[in-house]
Design an enzyme around this catalytic site. Structure first.
Site, PDB file in Angstrom:
ATOM      1  N   ALA B 112       0.819  -1.212   0.000  1.00 38.84           N
ATOM      2  CA  ALA B 112       0.000   0.000   0.000  1.00 38.84           C
ATOM      3  C   ALA B 112       0.854   1.264   0.000  1.00 38.84           C
ATOM      4  CB  ALA B 112      -0.949  -0.002   1.186  1.00 38.84           C
ATOM      5  N   THR B 113       2.036   1.201   0.610  1.00 37.26           N
ATOM      6  CA  THR B 113       2.901   2.388   0.612  1.00 37.26           C
ATOM      7  C   THR B 113       3.288   2.761  -0.815  1.00 37.26           C
ATOM      8  OG1 THR B 113       3.761   1.994   2.830  1.00 37.26           O
ATOM      9  CG2 THR B 113       5.145   3.271   1.348  1.00 37.26           C
ATOM     10  N   ASN B 192      -5.988   3.609  10.215  1.00 41.86           N
ATOM     11  CA  ASN B 192      -5.228   2.492  10.776  1.00 41.86           C
ATOM     12  C   ASN B 192      -5.068   2.569  12.289  1.00 41.86           C
ATOM     13  OD1 ASN B 192      -3.682   4.789  10.133  1.00 41.86           O
ATOM     14  ND2 ASN B 192      -1.806   3.654  10.394  1.00 41.86           N
ATOM     15  N   GLN B 220      -6.703  -0.770   5.093  1.00 41.44           N
ATOM     16  CA  GLN B 220      -7.351  -1.315   6.293  1.00 41.44           C
ATOM     17  C   GLN B 220      -8.818  -1.665   6.062  1.00 41.44           C
ATOM     18  OE1 GLN B 220      -5.777  -1.975   9.048  1.00 41.44           O
ATOM     19  NE2 GLN B 220      -3.898  -0.768   8.926  1.00 41.44           N
ATOM     20  N   SER B 240      -3.476  -3.495   0.225  1.00 35.47           N
ATOM     21  CA  SER B 240      -2.298  -4.154   0.786  1.00 35.47           C
ATOM     22  C   SER B 240      -2.583  -5.635   0.991  1.00 35.47           C
ATOM     23  CB  SER B 240      -1.945  -3.500   2.113  1.00 35.47           C
ATOM     24  OG  SER B 240      -0.861  -4.162   2.688  1.00 35.47           O
ATOM     25  N   GLY B 241      -1.589  -6.475   0.784  1.00 35.07           N
ATOM     26  CA  GLY B 241      -1.787  -7.919   0.927  1.00 35.07           C
ATOM     27  C   GLY B 241      -1.781  -8.390   2.369  1.00 35.07           C
ATOM     28  N   HIS B 242      -0.839  -7.863   3.155  1.00 32.06           N
ATOM     29  CA  HIS B 242      -0.638  -8.448   4.482  1.00 32.06           C
ATOM     30  C   HIS B 242      -1.621  -7.951   5.530  1.00 32.06           C
ATOM     31  CE1 HIS B 242       1.639  -5.201   6.679  1.00 32.06           C
ATOM     32  NE2 HIS B 242       1.624  -4.722   5.457  1.00 32.06           N
ATOM     33  N   THR B 280       9.499  -7.251 -12.818  1.00 35.06           N
ATOM     34  CA  THR B 280       8.858  -8.566 -12.898  1.00 35.06           C
ATOM     35  C   THR B 280       7.918  -8.763 -11.718  1.00 35.06           C
ATOM     36  OG1 THR B 280      10.770  -9.490 -14.020  1.00 35.06           O
ATOM     37  CG2 THR B 280       9.309 -11.046 -12.920  1.00 35.06           C
ATOM     38  N   CYS B 366       4.433   2.018  12.368  1.00 28.94           N
ATOM     39  CA  CYS B 366       5.452   2.869  11.750  1.00 28.94           C
ATOM     40  C   CYS B 366       5.954   3.913  12.727  1.00 28.94           C
ATOM     41  CB  CYS B 366       4.873   3.601  10.548  1.00 28.94           C
ATOM     42  SG  CYS B 366       3.708   2.631   9.634  1.00 28.94           S
TER      43      CYS B 366
END
Lengths: 90, 442
Positions: B112-113, B192, B220, B240-242, B280, B366
């Site tokens: 996401a960043t 967040n 989020q 975001s994936g995580h 890639t 963060c």
């Protein structure tokens, strides 16, 4: 007892049995909760097509469970603090 | 509590204060020892806003692409490339379906960043010849705010909209801030730190009417609350994936094609991902993100019910045993899996230290390294001391009721213990209005 009924009950039994083997507390409890709730949610389905698609999905999930139990058992960590307090789970 | 080691003028003398401290620290040692009890085992995880554990179903989908299918998805001349490309495109479709987009509108990024950087800087720079104004809010994630700072150094003007004391941005104020110069409005979907949901639908409508591009950081929110880019008029969205039980190091950016949103790429290279993000694709991670989105789509309602159950369980227990607990953010417009509480007269850091057996955070990961109070809490107008005493409880799909009970019980115990040590708490119990004290520094 119809053959579908036996199959569904067997799947339920096998899935629970496999889920109980998951070493990680959180994943194990989620799997048990999710399996029980899914079968309960779908117990009144009449549509034969829907029944067979649910059975196919359950079979797929059972395979995932079996593979993931093996992988997780190779990389397990120490138990959570909560497991030391209440060794017996529902 | 040492923050308050200042002379309290007019109420108690310095000597009395020091003797109070001494009394607390040495009289009943066992009771006030910070390391009062050793515990066995790993801490519980209640920091789902920082990251979530990867779902075993996601890992199961990824593993073949980490072992057998290792082709480069951009290889066009052989089967190794084709099979991986097929998996990547399937994942793209799953991400798109979760947000009601077309697969061609999904760009895979590292997270996401990166998505926020591409969106904010990319749109602003592309339209910079005509429009040089960007609007965002004060409670955005650091990466959006920092991208805006960079834009300011490049000569753009940026409006940082304030939020009300519930953490929600006002539509009227946004409308007033939009000028013919404005190219982009960036407002996050779910915060967040305090879990507040912004009125995305209304903002999207307003931006469409004003012909301004609308970007939202939905890291989020994705997979947790229903999002549809068409009905919400979203032009760009970061994923975001995580945060959705997927792998770390993967994210996505939704970029609208009709009407087309043009973005200046940050990374130069082979022109993958419509030229917006060269490099890639990490096929296993992309497959993981796709699977995580697909599971999130199926499980959204089920997971949401669980979050409501867990958060109300925690709040009932804490409110039932403690007073002077403030929930940060609007409880009616927030994601239930994120509960941010301020325990008055207890320092957040002390409480976190005491609650070593539960992995919690006082705010975003963060910024948790610094002792500065959260800028989000300051933006919603929380007093300095309350901003210092906040704890964020983050629940996930894998959190159990027993974990919530344990956390609540430990939390209540430690808050009571720390309050007993606090001279401020003692004064509150005696009916002294702390606001009336004139603090003087020595």
């Amino acid at each position: 007892m119809s053959s579908t009924r036996i199959e569904v009950l067997n799947l339920y039994k096998y899935m629970l049995k496999e889920a109980k083997k998951i070493p990680a507390y959180n994943f194990r409890n989620y799997a048990l909760r999710r399996i029980k709730d899914s079968f309960r949610e779908n117990k009144n389905i009449d549509d034969p097509d829907l029944i067979s698609s649910c059975i196919a999905e359950a079979r797929k999930n059972l395979d995932i469970l079996r593979r993931q139990v093996v992988i997780a058992s190779m990389y397990s960590t120490e138990k959570l603090v909560i497991e030391h307090i209440q060794p017996k789970e529902s | 509590m040492y923050r308050y080691c200042k002379n309290i003028c007019g109420v108690i003398s310095r000597n009395q204060y020091v003797s109070n401290l001494f009394h607390c620290k040495y009289s009943t040692e066992n009771k006030f020892n910070m390391h009062e009890k050793t515990f066995e085992g790993r801490p519980l995880y209640l920091d789902a806003q920082a990251t979530t554990p990867m779902d075993p179903r996601v890992l199961d989908a990824m593993l073949p692409y980490m072992t057998a299918y290792y082709g480069n998805p951009h290889s066009r001349t052989h089967a190794y490339g084709w099979e991986t490309e097929k998996a990547v495109e399937e994942a793209r479709m799953k991400v798109a379906r979760l947000i009601g987009a077309d697969p061609k509108e999904i760009i895979f990024t590292s997270g996401a960043t990166e998505s926020n950087n591409i969106a904010v800087k990319g749109v602003a720079r592309f339209y910079s010849s005509k429009k040089k104004h960007v609007i965002t809010t004060q409670t955005e994630h650091k990466c959006v705010l920092d991208s805006c700072r960079i834009l300011e150094s490049e000569g753009f003007s940026v409006t940082y909209l304030p939020v009300n004391n519930k953490g929600i941005v006002s539509i009227e104020e946004l409308e007033r801030a939009i000028t013919p110069e404005t190219s982009l409005v960036s407002v996050m979907t779910v915060n967040n730190e305090i879990g507040v949901q912004q009125p995305i639908q209304e903002i999207g409508k307003l931006c469409k009417a004003k012909k301004v591009f609308f970007h939202t950081d939905a890291a989020q929110a994705i997979g947790k609350i229903p999002i549809d880019v068409q009905s919400m008029n979203i032009d760009l969205m970061s994923i975001s994936g995580h945060k959705i039980y997927g792998p770390k190091g993967i994210g996505a950016l939704y970029v609208r094609r009709r009407p087309r949103v043009r973005v200046e790429p940050i990374q130069s290279g082979g022109g993958q991902e419509r030229g917006l993000r060269s490099g890639t694709l990490p096929a296993p991670l992309v497959v993981g993100l796709g699977e995580a989105c697909w599971i999130a789509e199926k499980e959204m309602q089920y997971d949401h019910q669980w979050m409501v159950k867990l958060s109300s369980r925690l709040l009932d227990k804490i409110y039932g045993s403690l007073t002077h607990v403030i929930r940060n953010g609007d409880p009616n417009h927030s994601y239930p899996g994120c509960v941010n509480l301020s325990f008055a007269y207890v320092e957040g850091e002390s409480l976190l230290m005491a609650l070593k057996d539960v992995a919690l955070s006082s705010g975003s990961a963060c910024t948790s390294a610094s002792l500065e109070p959260s800028y989000v809490l300051r933006a919603i107008g929380a007093d300095e001391d309350l901003a210092h005493s906040s704890i964020r409880f983050g629940f996930g799909r894998f959190t159990t009721q027993e974990e919530v009970d344990y956390t609540a019980q430990r939390c209540i115990h430690h808050v009571k213990r720390l309050r007993e040590m606090s001279p401020l708490w003692e004064m509150v119990q005696e009916g002294v209005d702390l606001k009336s004290i004139q603090w003087s520094q020595h």
